[in-house]
Design a protein around this motif. Structure first.
Motif, mmCIF file in Angstrom:
data_model
loop_
_atom_site.group_PDB
_atom_site.id
_atom_site.type_symbol
_atom_site.label_atom_id
_atom_site.label_comp_id
_atom_site.label_asym_id
_atom_site.label_seq_id
_atom_site.Cartn_x
_atom_site.Cartn_y
_atom_site.Cartn_z
ATOM 1 N N HIS A 147 0.978 -1.176 -0.103
ATOM 2 C CA HIS A 147 0.022 -0.104 0.181
ATOM 3 C C HIS A 147 0.705 1.286 -0.232
ATOM 4 O O HIS A 147 0.340 2.388 0.247
ATOM 5 N N SER A 148 1.949 1.107 -0.301
ATOM 6 C CA SER A 148 3.094 2.220 -0.507
ATOM 7 C C SER A 148 3.506 2.829 -2.053
ATOM 8 O O SER A 148 2.952 2.054 -2.911
ATOM 9 N N ILE A 149 4.102 3.665 -1.940
ATOM 10 C CA ILE A 149 4.615 4.321 -3.586
ATOM 11 C C ILE A 149 5.425 3.424 -3.901
ATOM 12 O O ILE A 149 5.614 3.028 -5.083
ATOM 13 N N LEU A 150 6.283 2.563 -2.975
ATOM 14 C CA LEU A 150 7.217 1.620 -3.613
ATOM 15 C C LEU A 150 6.445 0.480 -4.143
ATOM 16 O O LEU A 150 6.861 0.006 -5.248
ATOM 17 N N GLY A 151 5.113 0.095 -3.637
ATOM 18 C CA GLY A 151 4.480 -0.982 -4.119
ATOM 19 C C GLY A 151 3.854 -0.627 -5.338
ATOM 20 O O GLY A 151 3.683 -1.204 -6.462
ATOM 21 N N VAL A 152 3.347 1.018 -5.619
ATOM 22 C CA VAL A 152 2.843 1.353 -6.749
ATOM 23 C C VAL A 152 3.984 1.108 -7.894
ATOM 24 O O VAL A 152 3.514 0.884 -8.889
ATOM 25 N N ILE A 153 5.066 1.608 -7.714
ATOM 26 C CA ILE A 153 6.496 1.430 -8.706
ATOM 27 C C ILE A 153 6.522 0.186 -8.978
ATOM 28 O O ILE A 153 6.689 -0.219 -10.488
ATOM 29 N N PHE A 154 6.654 -0.737 -8.098
ATOM 30 C CA PHE A 154 6.824 -2.168 -8.494
ATOM 31 C C PHE A 154 5.879 -2.782 -9.140
ATOM 32 O O PHE A 154 6.108 -3.387 -10.436
ATOM 33 N N PHE A 155 4.720 -2.491 -8.756
ATOM 34 C CA PHE A 155 3.300 -2.900 -9.678
ATOM 35 C C PHE A 155 3.257 -2.318 -11.211
ATOM 36 O O PHE A 155 2.853 -3.061 -12.109
#
Length: 208
Positions: A147-155
């Motif tokens: 649920h983080s920006i890192l998750g958004v980037i990876f996805f």
């Protein structure tokens, strides 16, 4: 917010993307489906709503692993040399012992490993990355890295590779939009959310 609402918002996002790209009816259906699935992806983490939906029962995996262990023991004793018999016995017993420790909470990790191996076998980068994502999600606490920006980037990287693989323009925006819609819907500023998300992990653990 429950999973049905997240899926509905993700599906709506997919529909908007389909209209933006003037997709055909079949592509529109695909975009709606991808948006719905992407809208649920952040909840693959520990205690997330989706993790229990895509995994088999741990008892089934236990049974399969124990059967493999037994077969390995029998095969090594019938076909192997003296050294191979004892080696097969040790490995077979080891598999059976390890299988006994498999719990339902381990199933998502096992699923991720399966997806990863499938991606390697098919030489599909997006599938390999999806396997890595699932493994990481299975080890992450709820509403943290997925649920983080890192998750958004990876996805987003996964979605980009997936679009290249299927060759349909708009798939990237559909998947990424569905994913981001989940995070927006989980923000603490919305009155129906008691908790927020740690959007800035690992820099900050503040819930937004």
């Amino acid at each position: 917010m429950n999973g049905t609402a997240h899926a509905a918002i993700g599906a709506a996002t997919g529909f908007i993307v389909a209209n933006t790209f003037q997709a055909s009816p079949s592509e529109t259906a695909l975009f709606v489906g991808l948006g719905a699935v992407s809208g649920l992806m952040p909840d693959l983490d520990i205690d997330g709503k989706l993790r229990g939906k895509i995994t088999l029962s741990h008892k089934l995996i236990q049974m399969a692993a124990q059967l493999i262990g037994i077969l390995m023991i029998f095969y090594s004793f019938y076909e192997g040399s003296a050294r191979e018999k004892w080696l097969g016995l040790g490995i077979g017993l080891g598999i059976m012992v390890v299988a006994g420790f498999i719990k339902q909470k381990h199933m998502l990790t096992i699923t991720g490993i399966g997806v990863l191996m499938g991606g390697i076998s098919l030489a599909e980068i997006w599938l390999i990355l999806l396997g890595v994502y699932i493994i990481i999600a299975s080890l992450s606490s709820h509403r943290s890295y997925t649920h983080s920006i890192l998750g958004v980037i990876f996805f987003g990287v996964i979605a980009s590779k997936f679009e290249v693989s299927v060759g349909i323009e708009g798939v990237f925006y559909c998947c990424l939009g569905g994913y981001i819609s989940h995070l927006i819907a989980d923000l603490k500023i919305l009155p129906f959310n008691k908790r927020g998300i740690k959007l800035l992990l690992p820099v900050s653990k503040i819930e937004l």
